[in-house]
Design an enzyme around this catalytic site. Structure first.
Site, PDB file in Angstrom:
ATOM      1  N   SER A 152      29.070  20.716  43.866  1.00 42.13           N
ATOM      2  CA  SER A 152      28.311  21.959  43.665  1.00 42.13           C
ATOM      3  C   SER A 152      27.085  21.961  44.552  1.00 42.13           C
ATOM      4  O   SER A 152      26.567  20.890  44.925  1.00 42.13           O
ATOM      5  CB  SER A 152      27.860  22.036  42.209  1.00 42.13           C
ATOM      6  OG  SER A 152      26.902  23.043  42.032  1.00 42.13           O
ATOM      7  N   TYR A 165      23.498  18.043  34.523  1.00 39.46           N
ATOM      8  CA  TYR A 165      24.684  18.427  35.303  1.00 39.46           C
ATOM      9  C   TYR A 165      24.503  18.081  36.784  1.00 39.46           C
ATOM     10  O   TYR A 165      25.429  17.551  37.417  1.00 39.46           O
ATOM     11  CB  TYR A 165      24.873  19.935  35.107  1.00 39.46           C
ATOM     12  CG  TYR A 165      25.854  20.630  36.007  1.00 39.46           C
ATOM     13  CD1 TYR A 165      27.219  20.650  35.719  1.00 39.46           C
ATOM     14  CD2 TYR A 165      25.412  21.345  37.133  1.00 39.46           C
ATOM     15  CE1 TYR A 165      28.118  21.346  36.526  1.00 39.46           C
ATOM     16  CE2 TYR A 165      26.299  22.035  37.945  1.00 39.46           C
ATOM     17  CZ  TYR A 165      27.646  22.034  37.637  1.00 39.46           C
ATOM     18  OH  TYR A 165      28.529  22.720  38.437  1.00 39.46           O
ATOM     19  N   LYS A 169      27.010  16.122  39.892  1.00 39.97           N
ATOM     20  CA  LYS A 169      27.494  16.771  41.116  1.00 39.97           C
ATOM     21  C   LYS A 169      27.072  15.964  42.344  1.00 39.97           C
ATOM     22  O   LYS A 169      27.807  15.860  43.323  1.00 39.97           O
ATOM     23  CB  LYS A 169      26.970  18.208  41.167  1.00 39.97           C
ATOM     24  CG  LYS A 169      27.553  19.076  40.051  1.00 39.97           C
ATOM     25  CD  LYS A 169      29.015  19.391  40.307  1.00 39.97           C
ATOM     26  CE  LYS A 169      29.895  19.355  39.110  1.00 39.97           C
ATOM     27  NZ  LYS A 169      31.311  19.667  39.425  1.00 39.97           N
TER      28      LYS A 169
HETATM   29  C1  RM4 Z   1      27.044  25.510  39.715  1.00 42.12           C
HETATM   30  C2  RM4 Z   1      25.846  26.230  40.209  1.00 42.12           C
HETATM   31  C3  RM4 Z   1      26.040  27.615  39.783  1.00 42.12           C
HETATM   32  C4  RM4 Z   1      26.382  27.706  38.312  1.00 42.12           C
HETATM   33  C5  RM4 Z   1      27.441  26.727  37.924  1.00 42.12           C
HETATM   34  C6  RM4 Z   1      27.786  26.735  36.478  1.00 42.12           C
HETATM   35  O1  RM4 Z   1      27.320  24.317  40.185  1.00 42.12           O
HETATM   36  O2  RM4 Z   1      24.649  25.723  39.691  1.00 42.12           O
HETATM   37  O3  RM4 Z   1      24.951  28.411  40.106  1.00 42.12           O
HETATM   38  O4  RM4 Z   1      26.884  28.957  38.086  1.00 42.12           O
HETATM   39  O5  RM4 Z   1      27.076  25.515  38.347  1.00 42.12           O
END
Ligand code: RM4
Length: 262
Positions: A152, A165, A169
């Site tokens: 991400s 989170y 990533k």
């Molecule tokens: C992603 C990023 C996005 C979010 C998702 C859930 O990696 O941060 O903006 O929508 O996560």
């Protein structure tokens, strides 16, 4: 030494692609795309849920091939069962996309040990052990395979409700880089894809709240939020023989969010 992707597999000609967490969102779009490219797409989900069936049926309706590969990947023993089943049913794996992921949005001071653990188990640990199992089978069958992690933009950029989170990533990227070093001599490439905001069930509620959608749209260069197919396209390319020299790469698919400074 054989040139990557010129190795001959000793299994059946049919090429197998496993996409973890492919019952919806980015994973479903990747499975659909790889099936359209000619792979037998294995749809993975924790249980035989409506999304997994819908994804498989959409692929079959389009005249492509897909089968369910149901099983949790949150525990290492479950992952080993899943791959034992793949070995028994198909005898090979050509593409592994470590896509399964969760992003329970929480403020940093509300993150509990349980939330931390489940986020890391799903997003990072599962990818490690899936990669370990897939790589063993690829090496054994002399397959110049393709392994990818759907990381991400959050590996690089912080997020107010994503402190637990973001490190998963970032970890996915360093994990793919390390595997790229180990598996390159076998012709196996390992890469990370870094989507920005993509419209999926994971963020449906967030995007529907207040000005969140507008705020995110304006953060991109292109002015809109991406769709799952925008991620599937790069996965498709990385799976081709043309991509044999791309390994240990981190590829942003974010509409230019990272480079736009407001
Ligand atoms: C992603 C990023 C996005 C979010 C998702 C859930 O990696 O941060 O903006 O929508 O996560």
């Amino acid at each position: 030494m054989t040139t990557p992707n010129e190795t001959e597999a000793d299994g059946p000609a049919e090429k197998i692609a496993l996409v973890t967490g492919s019952s919806s969102g980015i994973g479903a779009a990747i499975a659909e795309r790889l099936a359209a490219d000619g792979y037998l797409a294995l749809i993975n989900a924790r249980s035989e849920n409506a999304g997994a069936l819908k994804t498989r049926d959409a692929i079959l309706a389009a005249g492509h091939r897909a089968e369910l590969s149901i099983g949790s990947i949150s525990k290492v023993t479950d992952i080993r069962h899943l791959f034992a089943d793949i070995r028994e049913r198909y005898g090979r794996i050509d593409v592994l996309v470590n896509n399964a992921g969760i992003c329970p949005f929480h403020e940093w001071d509300e993150v509990t040990e349980e939330i931390w653990d489940i986020t890391h188990e799903t997003n990072l640990r599962a990818g490690f052990f899936c990669t370990q199992e897939a790589a063993k089978l690829m090496i054994e069958k002399k397959i110049a395979g393709r392994i990818m992690a759907i990381s991400s933009i959050s590996a690089i950029k912080g997020g107010t409700v994503q402190t637990h989170y973001c490190p998963t990533k970032g970890g996915q990227i360093s994990m793919m880089n390390a595997f790229a070093v180990c598996l390159g001599p076998h012709g196996i490439t390992c890469n990370s894809i870094l989507p920005g905001t993509i419209e999926t069930p994971i963020n449906a509620e967030y995007l529907a709240t207040g000005t969140n959608r507008a705020n995110l749209e304006i953060q991109t260069c292109v002015g809109y939020i991406g769709q799952p197919r925008d991620v599937a396209g790069i996965v498709s390319f990385l799976a081709t023989p043309e991509a044999r020299y791309i390994t240990g790469a981190s590829i942003l698919v974010d509409g230019g969010e990272l480079v736009k400074h407001l």
